[in-house]
Design a protein around this motif. Sequence first.
Motif, mmCIF file in Angstrom:
data_model
loop_
_atom_site.group_PDB
_atom_site.id
_atom_site.type_symbol
_atom_site.label_atom_id
_atom_site.label_comp_id
_atom_site.label_asym_id
_atom_site.label_seq_id
_atom_site.Cartn_x
_atom_site.Cartn_y
_atom_site.Cartn_z
ATOM 1 N N LEU A 102 36.711 108.232 -67.930
ATOM 2 C CA LEU A 102 36.259 109.018 -66.775
ATOM 3 C C LEU A 102 37.012 108.632 -65.507
ATOM 4 O O LEU A 102 37.352 109.482 -64.686
ATOM 5 C CB LEU A 102 34.758 108.812 -66.547
ATOM 6 N N VAL A 103 37.288 107.330 -65.345
ATOM 7 C CA VAL A 103 37.945 106.923 -64.101
ATOM 8 C C VAL A 103 39.410 107.363 -64.113
ATOM 9 O O VAL A 103 39.964 107.734 -63.072
ATOM 10 C CB VAL A 103 37.771 105.413 -63.821
ATOM 11 N N ILE A 104 40.038 107.371 -65.285
ATOM 12 C CA ILE A 104 41.410 107.906 -65.365
ATOM 13 C C ILE A 104 41.404 109.399 -65.033
ATOM 14 O O ILE A 104 42.265 109.890 -64.296
ATOM 15 C CB ILE A 104 42.013 107.673 -66.773
ATOM 16 N N LYS A 105 40.402 110.108 -65.539
ATOM 17 C CA LYS A 105 40.294 111.531 -65.185
ATOM 18 C C LYS A 105 40.160 111.713 -63.680
ATOM 19 O O LYS A 105 40.804 112.581 -63.085
ATOM 20 C CB LYS A 105 39.069 112.159 -65.870
ATOM 21 N N ALA A 106 39.303 110.878 -63.076
ATOM 22 C CA ALA A 106 39.098 110.989 -61.619
ATOM 23 C C ALA A 106 40.400 110.716 -60.880
ATOM 24 O O ALA A 106 40.732 111.384 -59.891
ATOM 25 C CB ALA A 106 38.002 110.026 -61.173
ATOM 26 N N MET A 107 41.166 109.720 -61.362
ATOM 27 C CA MET A 107 42.446 109.402 -60.709
ATOM 28 C C MET A 107 43.447 110.537 -60.900
ATOM 29 O O MET A 107 44.205 110.873 -59.991
ATOM 30 C CB MET A 107 43.021 108.105 -61.278
ATOM 31 N N GLN A 108 43.454 111.114 -62.083
ATOM 32 C CA GLN A 108 44.383 112.217 -62.341
ATOM 33 C C GLN A 108 44.059 113.403 -61.440
ATOM 34 O O GLN A 108 44.957 114.059 -60.902
ATOM 35 C CB GLN A 108 44.316 112.604 -63.824
ATOM 36 N N GLU A 109 42.774 113.644 -61.278
ATOM 37 C CA GLU A 109 42.365 114.733 -60.397
ATOM 38 C C GLU A 109 42.806 114.445 -58.958
ATOM 39 O O GLU A 109 43.354 115.304 -58.277
ATOM 40 C CB GLU A 109 40.853 114.852 -60.463
ATOM 41 N N TRP A 110 42.575 113.211 -58.535
ATOM 42 C CA TRP A 110 42.956 112.790 -57.186
ATOM 43 C C TRP A 110 44.466 112.922 -56.987
ATOM 44 O O TRP A 110 44.932 113.362 -55.936
ATOM 45 C CB TRP A 110 42.471 111.350 -56.985
ATOM 46 N N LEU A 111 45.239 112.563 -58.020
ATOM 47 C CA LEU A 111 46.698 112.588 -57.891
ATOM 48 C C LEU A 111 47.299 113.961 -58.195
ATOM 49 O O LEU A 111 48.492 114.182 -57.976
ATOM 50 C CB LEU A 111 47.315 111.547 -58.843
ATOM 51 N N GLY A 112 46.494 114.866 -58.715
ATOM 52 C CA GLY A 112 46.985 116.201 -59.009
ATOM 53 C C GLY A 112 47.850 116.274 -60.261
ATOM 54 O O GLY A 112 48.687 117.170 -60.393
ATOM 55 N N THR A 113 47.653 115.336 -61.194
ATOM 56 C CA THR A 113 48.393 115.390 -62.461
ATOM 57 C C THR A 113 47.444 115.926 -63.541
ATOM 58 O O THR A 113 46.237 115.994 -63.313
ATOM 59 C CB THR A 113 48.911 113.991 -62.856
ATOM 60 N N PRO A 114 47.956 116.324 -64.714
ATOM 61 C CA PRO A 114 47.072 116.858 -65.750
ATOM 62 C C PRO A 114 45.907 115.907 -66.059
ATOM 63 O O PRO A 114 46.105 114.692 -66.147
ATOM 64 C CB PRO A 114 48.000 117.010 -66.963
#
Length: 329
Positions: free
Chosen positions: A270-282
């Motif tokens: 979940l935290v990787i997903k949150a970071m990906q969302e924050w960074l705008g990557t898939p």
Amino acid sequence: MSKVKNKYSIERRYITNAIARPQVKNLGVEFIVAHETANNQADANAHYNYFNTITFSASAHTFIDDTTILEIIPLDEKAWHVRYDTPIDNRLYGDDANDVAIGTELCRTGSFNQAYDRYIWYHAYLCKTFRLNPMRHIVAHSTLDPSRRSDPESWLEPNGVSWEQFINDVKRYYDDWDTEFDNDVYIVKSGDTLWSIAEDNDMTVDELKALNNLNDHLIYPGDQLVLNPFSTGKPKANLKVDGYLGPNTIKALQRYFGTPVDGYFSKPSLVIKAMQEWLGTPVDGYISEPRSLMVEALQRRFGTPVDGFISKPSLVIKELQRRLNRGEL
Ligand SMILES: [Zn+2]
């Protein structure tokens, strides 16, 4: 002390009218459509009664007035709150709002401020529950159907609230979701230990000690401890800057992004997903190996060499640790 997430309760009383609620599962929750009812007389319960008896296809999931947050359709079912033939929801979010969005309705009755506070709190609740970003995943009905609709600005603006203000207010609740609300000082009671106080407030003992300049574990009943480390709206960590992505750094990341704190990356995480969302990557919850788009984006953002790879020790992780210690990524 009341926590933000316990500030209000949600009443779930579902309509049974099959025209307004066909009990069809939605395709997941990808975004939220904010509405207002445009009815000066009807409160949340009146809308429950109305949608339970209408003979045409219209509805929304949740009605909010100055005393009540009432879900009349389960959040995993479709509601009919946006016309299917408007193209904008598809363009913005890749799907029809009725199939993948929660519809929320602000009622006009009673105190605006009381209703509005529940309304912004509930949007933060939905963002937390469905892993949505308040800055990107809440849209006005007026944006989706501009030729026919002007809500919810049609009730927010007469009450002095712009759309931007609304989103910022949701974000404030969202950022404070797991923190103490309007009380950042704790009076030590007999029997309390630093460990028990830290545990009760989702902090580490080291964070608690750092915040209060405590060099040892001695505290006494009546002492006042600062509990709110959120000067930036985010927790400040107390990490050793060593460039290794260990359990403490992962925990600090999880606290920062408001995901469950367990100190490791599950697959998917979940935290990787949150970071990906924050960074705008898939967004898939995985740090792909050997070259990760997410790590590249992080390196670019932090100004460290860009190779998409976390070496051991790693410059980008050092910078991440420094920033987590400041509470500002
Ligand atoms: Zn609407």
